[in-house]
Design a protein around this motif. Sequence first.
Motif, PDB file in Angstrom:
ATOM      1  N   THR A 182       0.835  -1.199   0.000  1.00 31.83           N
ATOM      2  CA  THR A 182       0.000   0.000   0.000  1.00 31.83           C
ATOM      3  C   THR A 182       0.871   1.250   0.000  1.00 31.83           C
ATOM      4  OG1 THR A 182      -1.811  -1.119   1.137  1.00 31.83           O
ATOM      5  CG2 THR A 182      -1.777   1.286   1.221  1.00 31.83           C
ATOM      6  N   LEU A 184       0.729   5.665  -0.962  1.00 30.18           N
ATOM      7  CA  LEU A 184      -0.001   6.865  -1.333  1.00 30.18           C
ATOM      8  C   LEU A 184       0.962   7.799  -2.051  1.00 30.18           C
ATOM      9  CD1 LEU A 184      -2.235   7.731   1.750  1.00 30.18           C
ATOM     10  CD2 LEU A 184      -3.001   6.970  -0.494  1.00 30.18           C
ATOM     11  N   ALA A 192      -3.275   9.734  -4.815  1.00 29.90           N
ATOM     12  CA  ALA A 192      -3.554   8.441  -5.439  1.00 29.90           C
ATOM     13  C   ALA A 192      -3.053   7.324  -4.538  1.00 29.90           C
ATOM     14  CB  ALA A 192      -2.893   8.350  -6.802  1.00 29.90           C
ATOM     15  N   ARG A 193      -3.761   6.202  -4.582  1.00 28.77           N
ATOM     16  CA  ARG A 193      -3.425   5.059  -3.741  1.00 28.77           C
ATOM     17  C   ARG A 193      -3.118   3.833  -4.602  1.00 28.77           C
ATOM     18  NH1 ARG A 193      -4.887   4.155   1.506  1.00 28.77           N
ATOM     19  NH2 ARG A 193      -6.503   5.780   1.374  1.00 28.77           N
ATOM     20  N   THR A 195      -2.579  -0.405  -4.031  1.00 29.31           N
ATOM     21  CA  THR A 195      -2.682  -1.540  -3.118  1.00 29.31           C
ATOM     22  C   THR A 195      -1.985  -2.776  -3.686  1.00 29.31           C
ATOM     23  OG1 THR A 195      -4.842  -2.149  -4.045  1.00 29.31           O
ATOM     24  CG2 THR A 195      -4.834  -0.720  -2.094  1.00 29.31           C
ATOM     25  N   THR A 202      -5.002   4.426  -8.010  1.00 27.96           N
ATOM     26  CA  THR A 202      -6.346   4.960  -8.220  1.00 27.96           C
ATOM     27  C   THR A 202      -6.522   6.218  -7.385  1.00 27.96           C
ATOM     28  OG1 THR A 202      -7.232   3.557  -6.452  1.00 27.96           O
ATOM     29  CG2 THR A 202      -7.342   2.696  -8.714  1.00 27.96           C
ATOM     30  N   VAL A 204      -7.740   9.016  -4.751  1.00 27.04           N
ATOM     31  CA  VAL A 204      -8.353   9.020  -3.425  1.00 27.04           C
ATOM     32  C   VAL A 204      -9.385  10.144  -3.412  1.00 27.04           C
ATOM     33  CG1 VAL A 204      -7.989   9.336  -0.957  1.00 27.04           C
ATOM     34  CG2 VAL A 204      -6.265   8.135  -2.333  1.00 27.04           C
ATOM     35  N   ALA A 207      -9.705  14.073  -1.131  1.00 24.12           N
ATOM     36  CA  ALA A 207      -8.457  14.389  -0.432  1.00 24.12           C
ATOM     37  C   ALA A 207      -8.109  15.863  -0.628  1.00 24.12           C
ATOM     38  CB  ALA A 207      -7.323  13.517  -0.961  1.00 24.12           C
ATOM     39  N   SER A 233      -4.058  12.510   8.791  1.00 22.83           N
ATOM     40  CA  SER A 233      -5.081  11.481   8.622  1.00 22.83           C
ATOM     41  C   SER A 233      -4.836  10.374   9.625  1.00 22.83           C
ATOM     42  CB  SER A 233      -5.046  10.908   7.207  1.00 22.83           C
ATOM     43  OG  SER A 233      -5.949   9.819   7.078  1.00 22.83           O
ATOM     44  N   SER A 236      -5.544   6.087   7.398  1.00 25.00           N
ATOM     45  CA  SER A 236      -4.776   5.688   6.214  1.00 25.00           C
ATOM     46  C   SER A 236      -5.078   6.525   4.979  1.00 25.00           C
ATOM     47  CB  SER A 236      -4.992   4.200   5.908  1.00 25.00           C
ATOM     48  OG  SER A 236      -4.550   3.403   6.999  1.00 25.00           O
ATOM     49  N   GLY A 237      -5.475   7.768   5.188  1.00 24.07           N
ATOM     50  CA  GLY A 237      -5.667   8.678   4.067  1.00 24.07           C
ATOM     51  C   GLY A 237      -7.083   8.811   3.567  1.00 24.07           C
ATOM     52  N   ALA A 238      -8.033   8.164   4.216  1.00 26.04           N
ATOM     53  CA  ALA A 238      -9.427   8.266   3.766  1.00 26.04           C
ATOM     54  C   ALA A 238     -10.002   9.650   4.064  1.00 26.04           C
ATOM     55  CB  ALA A 238     -10.273   7.184   4.418  1.00 26.04           C
TER      56      ALA A 238
END
Length: 284
Positions: A182, A184, A192-193, A195, A202, A204, A207, A233, A236-238
Amino acid sequence: MARHHHVRRLVPLVVTGLLLAACGQQQAGETPAAAGEVTELAHVHGLGVDPADGALYAASHHGVFRVSDGGEPVKVSETQDTMGFTVVGPGHFLGSGHPSPDDTDRPPHLGLIESTDTGRTWRTLSLSGEVDFHALEAKHGQVYGFDSQTQQVMVSTDRKTWDRRARLSLADFAVDPADPDTLLATTEQGLARSTDGGRTFTPVPNAPTLLLVDWPAESTLVAVSPDGTVQRSSDSGATWTSAGSAPGAPEALATRGPSEIYVATDGGIHRSADGGASFTSVDG
Protein backbone atom coordinates in the motif's frame (compact mmCIF):
# COMPACT_ATOMS: atom_id res chain seq x y z
CA MET A 1 11.75 12.15 1.13
CA ALA A 2 10.20 13.79 0.12
CA ARG A 3 6.85 16.30 -2.48
CA HIS A 4 3.24 16.45 -3.33
CA HIS A 5 0.44 16.92 -5.42
CA HIS A 6 -2.74 18.33 -6.65
CA VAL A 7 -5.29 21.01 -7.60
CA ARG A 8 -6.44 21.58 -11.05
CA ARG A 9 -4.10 24.28 -12.30
CA LEU A 10 -2.07 25.48 -9.35
CA VAL A 11 -0.68 22.19 -8.15
CA PRO A 12 0.71 20.94 -11.46
CA LEU A 13 2.63 24.20 -11.69
CA VAL A 14 3.82 23.99 -8.10
CA VAL A 15 4.88 20.36 -8.38
CA THR A 16 6.60 20.79 -11.73
CA GLY A 17 8.38 23.90 -10.52
CA LEU A 18 9.70 22.16 -7.43
CA LEU A 19 10.91 19.15 -9.34
CA LEU A 20 12.65 21.23 -11.99
CA ALA A 21 14.20 23.63 -9.50
CA ALA A 22 15.52 20.74 -7.45
CA CYS A 23 17.48 19.49 -10.44
CA GLY A 24 19.17 22.80 -11.17
CA GLN A 25 22.93 23.03 -11.32
CA GLN A 26 25.13 25.08 -9.03
CA GLN A 27 24.81 28.76 -9.82
CA ALA A 28 27.73 30.89 -10.90
CA GLY A 29 29.60 32.41 -8.00
CA GLU A 30 28.62 29.75 -5.47
CA THR A 31 31.54 28.10 -3.73
CA PRO A 32 30.69 24.80 -2.03
CA ALA A 33 32.12 24.30 1.45
CA ALA A 34 34.20 21.30 2.36
CA ALA A 35 32.66 18.59 4.50
CA GLY A 36 32.55 19.69 8.13
CA GLU A 37 32.41 23.41 7.39
CA VAL A 38 29.48 25.50 8.50
CA THR A 39 27.66 26.92 5.49
CA GLU A 40 24.24 28.15 4.52
CA LEU A 41 21.72 25.41 3.87
CA ALA A 42 19.37 25.93 0.92
CA HIS A 43 17.49 23.92 -1.73
CA VAL A 44 16.61 21.04 0.62
CA HIS A 45 15.48 17.93 -1.22
CA GLY A 46 15.05 15.52 1.68
CA LEU A 47 15.00 15.24 5.47
CA GLY A 48 15.62 12.30 7.77
CA VAL A 49 16.16 11.55 11.47
CA ASP A 50 18.97 9.21 12.50
CA PRO A 51 17.53 6.75 15.05
CA ALA A 52 20.98 6.39 16.62
CA ASP A 53 20.84 9.80 18.28
CA GLY A 54 17.77 11.63 16.97
CA ALA A 55 19.88 13.97 14.83
CA LEU A 56 18.21 15.59 11.84
CA TYR A 57 19.91 15.38 8.44
CA ALA A 58 19.05 17.47 5.41
CA ALA A 59 19.92 16.42 1.86
CA SER A 60 20.43 19.42 -0.37
CA HIS A 61 21.71 20.77 -3.66
CA HIS A 62 25.17 21.03 -2.10
CA GLY A 63 25.43 17.85 -0.04
CA VAL A 64 24.11 16.48 3.24
CA PHE A 65 23.98 18.58 6.41
CA ARG A 66 23.53 17.75 10.08
CA VAL A 67 21.04 20.18 11.58
CA SER A 68 21.21 20.99 15.29
CA ASP A 69 18.35 22.65 17.12
CA GLY A 70 19.07 26.37 17.12
CA GLY A 71 22.57 25.99 15.65
CA GLU A 72 24.08 26.45 12.24
CA PRO A 73 23.80 23.45 9.88
CA VAL A 74 27.10 21.61 9.45
CA LYS A 75 27.95 19.95 6.17
CA VAL A 76 28.97 16.30 6.57
CA SER A 77 29.20 15.06 2.99
CA GLU A 78 30.95 15.81 -0.25
CA THR A 79 29.35 18.42 -2.46
CA GLN A 80 26.83 16.45 -4.46
CA ASP A 81 23.27 17.28 -5.42
CA THR A 82 21.52 14.76 -3.20
CA MET A 83 17.97 14.38 -4.49
CA GLY A 84 16.17 11.29 -3.22
CA PHE A 85 17.13 10.65 0.42
CA THR A 86 16.01 8.29 3.17
CA VAL A 87 17.35 7.05 6.50
CA VAL A 88 17.46 3.24 6.63
CA GLY A 89 18.83 2.81 10.14
CA PRO A 90 21.46 4.13 12.55
CA GLY A 91 24.01 6.07 10.50
CA HIS A 92 22.70 4.38 7.37
CA PHE A 93 21.36 6.50 4.49
CA LEU A 94 20.29 5.88 0.91
CA GLY A 95 20.31 8.60 -1.72
CA SER A 96 20.34 9.55 -5.36
CA GLY A 97 21.05 12.64 -7.42
CA HIS A 98 23.92 14.21 -9.30
CA PRO A 99 27.65 14.72 -8.73
CA SER A 100 29.06 18.17 -8.07
CA PRO A 101 29.80 20.20 -11.23
CA ASP A 102 33.55 19.72 -10.85
CA ASP A 103 33.28 15.93 -10.49
CA THR A 104 33.79 14.65 -14.02
CA ASP A 105 34.52 11.04 -13.03
CA ARG A 106 30.92 10.11 -12.32
CA PRO A 107 27.89 10.08 -14.63
CA PRO A 108 25.26 12.84 -14.31
CA HIS A 109 22.80 10.45 -12.61
CA LEU A 110 24.16 8.70 -9.53
CA GLY A 111 21.55 5.93 -9.37
CA LEU A 112 21.17 4.44 -5.89
CA ILE A 113 23.96 5.42 -3.50
CA GLU A 114 24.55 4.44 0.12
CA SER A 115 26.27 5.86 3.18
CA THR A 116 26.91 3.88 6.35
CA ASP A 117 28.72 6.70 8.18
CA THR A 118 25.97 9.34 8.49
CA GLY A 119 26.54 10.79 5.05
CA ARG A 120 30.29 11.36 5.19
CA THR A 121 31.12 8.94 2.40
CA TRP A 122 28.95 7.32 -0.28
CA ARG A 123 29.20 4.30 -2.54
CA THR A 124 27.22 3.24 -5.57
CA LEU A 125 24.82 0.31 -5.16
CA SER A 126 23.10 0.21 -8.56
CA LEU A 127 21.72 2.12 -11.55
CA SER A 128 24.70 4.45 -11.91
CA GLY A 129 24.21 6.63 -14.97
CA GLU A 130 20.67 5.36 -15.44
CA VAL A 131 18.33 6.62 -12.75
CA ASP A 132 17.69 9.84 -10.85
CA PHE A 133 15.47 9.03 -7.87
CA HIS A 134 13.59 12.08 -6.61
CA ALA A 135 11.86 10.12 -3.83
CA LEU A 136 13.07 7.10 -1.85
CA GLU A 137 11.70 4.95 0.95
CA ALA A 138 13.14 1.87 2.66
CA LYS A 139 10.51 -0.28 4.36
CA HIS A 140 9.60 -3.95 4.68
CA GLY A 141 13.04 -5.04 3.50
CA GLN A 142 12.51 -3.25 0.20
CA VAL A 143 13.58 0.04 -1.37
CA TYR A 144 10.93 2.04 -3.21
CA GLY A 145 11.98 4.82 -5.56
CA PHE A 146 10.54 7.25 -8.07
CA ASP A 147 12.73 7.75 -11.13
CA SER A 148 12.36 11.29 -12.43
CA GLN A 149 13.74 10.25 -15.83
CA THR A 150 11.04 7.72 -16.68
CA GLN A 151 8.45 8.82 -14.08
CA GLN A 152 8.20 5.25 -12.87
CA VAL A 153 7.85 3.74 -9.43
CA MET A 154 10.64 1.20 -8.94
CA VAL A 155 11.05 -1.44 -6.21
CA SER A 156 14.04 -3.56 -5.19
CA THR A 157 14.54 -6.27 -2.59
CA ASP A 158 18.34 -6.36 -2.90
CA ARG A 159 19.14 -2.74 -3.90
CA LYS A 160 20.71 -4.05 -7.09
CA THR A 161 17.93 -5.42 -9.28
CA TRP A 162 14.76 -3.40 -9.79
CA ASP A 163 11.17 -3.96 -10.83
CA ARG A 164 9.74 -1.04 -12.81
CA ARG A 165 6.09 -0.49 -11.96
CA ALA A 166 3.52 2.28 -12.52
CA ARG A 167 4.37 5.32 -14.57
CA LEU A 168 2.85 8.54 -13.24
CA SER A 169 3.80 12.14 -12.54
CA LEU A 170 4.17 12.32 -8.78
CA ALA A 171 5.81 14.73 -6.37
CA ASP A 172 6.08 12.44 -3.34
CA PHE A 173 4.95 9.07 -2.02
CA ALA A 174 4.73 7.16 1.25
CA VAL A 175 4.58 3.45 2.06
CA ASP A 176 2.20 2.01 4.64
CA PRO A 177 4.33 0.79 7.60
CA ALA A 178 1.90 -2.10 8.06
CA ASP A 179 1.56 -3.21 4.43
CA PRO A 180 4.34 -3.30 1.82
CA ASP A 181 1.82 -3.19 -1.03
CA THR A 182 0.00 0.00 0.00
CA LEU A 183 1.38 3.35 -1.16
CA LEU A 184 0.00 6.87 -1.33
CA ALA A 185 1.33 9.30 -3.93
CA THR A 186 0.79 13.00 -4.48
CA THR A 187 0.25 13.62 -8.18
CA GLU A 188 -0.83 16.41 -10.50
CA GLN A 189 -4.33 14.92 -10.55
CA GLY A 190 -4.61 14.50 -6.78
CA LEU A 191 -3.79 12.00 -4.08
CA ALA A 192 -3.55 8.44 -5.44
CA ARG A 193 -3.42 5.06 -3.74
CA SER A 194 -1.82 1.78 -4.76
CA THR A 195 -2.68 -1.54 -3.12
CA ASP A 196 -0.48 -3.69 -5.37
CA GLY A 197 2.98 -2.42 -4.53
CA GLY A 198 2.96 0.54 -6.89
CA ARG A 199 1.92 -1.32 -10.01
CA THR A 200 -1.33 0.62 -10.34
CA PHE A 201 -2.79 3.71 -8.65
CA THR A 202 -6.35 4.96 -8.22
CA PRO A 203 -7.53 8.42 -7.09
CA VAL A 204 -8.35 9.02 -3.42
CA PRO A 205 -11.69 10.87 -3.35
CA ASN A 206 -12.12 14.10 -1.39
CA ALA A 207 -8.46 14.39 -0.43
CA PRO A 208 -7.05 17.88 0.18
CA THR A 209 -4.41 19.49 -1.98
CA LEU A 210 -1.12 17.92 -0.89
CA LEU A 211 2.53 18.29 -1.83
CA LEU A 212 4.51 16.20 0.70
CA VAL A 213 3.47 13.07 2.55
CA ASP A 214 4.89 10.77 5.23
CA TRP A 215 3.48 7.67 6.94
CA PRO A 216 5.01 7.50 10.44
CA ALA A 217 2.67 4.94 12.04
CA GLU A 218 -0.04 2.46 11.14
CA SER A 219 -3.12 4.37 9.88
CA THR A 220 -1.45 7.74 10.67
CA LEU A 221 -0.35 10.04 7.85
CA VAL A 222 1.18 13.50 7.90
CA ALA A 223 1.16 15.67 4.80
CA VAL A 224 1.87 19.25 3.77
CA SER A 225 -0.07 21.31 1.25
CA PRO A 226 1.67 23.63 -1.25
CA ASP A 227 0.97 26.60 1.04
CA GLY A 228 2.63 24.90 4.03
CA THR A 229 -0.55 23.76 5.80
CA VAL A 230 -0.08 20.50 7.69
CA GLN A 231 -2.74 17.87 7.02
CA ARG A 232 -3.22 14.75 9.14
CA SER A 233 -5.08 11.48 8.62
CA SER A 234 -5.79 8.78 11.20
CA ASP A 235 -7.49 6.38 8.79
CA SER A 236 -4.78 5.69 6.21
CA GLY A 237 -5.67 8.68 4.07
CA ALA A 238 -9.43 8.27 3.77
CA THR A 239 -10.13 11.53 5.62
CA TRP A 240 -7.94 14.49 6.56
CA THR A 241 -7.89 17.35 9.08
CA SER A 242 -5.86 20.55 8.99
CA ALA A 243 -3.39 21.46 11.74
CA GLY A 244 -1.04 24.44 11.72
CA SER A 245 1.24 25.73 9.00
CA ALA A 246 4.98 25.80 8.39
CA PRO A 247 6.19 29.23 7.21
CA GLY A 248 7.28 29.39 3.59
CA ALA A 249 7.06 27.22 0.49
CA PRO A 250 7.55 23.56 1.51
CA GLU A 251 10.49 21.60 0.10
CA ALA A 252 10.82 18.45 2.23
CA LEU A 253 9.08 16.61 5.07
CA ALA A 254 10.12 14.11 7.73
CA THR A 255 8.47 12.74 10.85
CA ARG A 256 9.69 11.07 14.02
CA GLY A 257 6.61 9.31 15.26
CA PRO A 258 3.16 10.77 14.66
CA SER A 259 3.68 14.03 16.58
CA GLU A 260 7.21 15.23 15.78
CA ILE A 261 7.30 16.84 12.34
CA TYR A 262 10.10 18.53 10.39
CA VAL A 263 9.36 20.68 7.34
CA ALA A 264 11.99 22.34 5.18
CA THR A 265 10.76 25.47 3.40
CA ASP A 266 12.40 28.22 1.38
CA GLY A 267 12.76 30.04 4.71
CA GLY A 268 14.52 27.33 6.70
CA ILE A 269 13.82 24.10 8.56
CA HIS A 270 11.01 24.03 11.10
CA ARG A 271 10.04 21.56 13.83
CA SER A 272 6.69 20.79 15.40
CA ALA A 273 6.36 18.74 18.57
CA ASP A 274 2.57 18.90 18.65
CA GLY A 275 1.53 17.22 15.43
CA GLY A 276 1.85 20.29 13.25
CA ALA A 277 -0.16 22.74 15.36
CA SER A 278 2.89 24.99 15.87
CA PHE A 279 6.44 25.24 14.52
CA THR A 280 9.79 26.62 15.65
CA SER A 281 12.97 27.12 13.61
CA VAL A 282 15.70 24.51 14.07
CA ASP A 283 18.44 25.76 11.75
CA GLY A 284 19.51 28.97 13.37
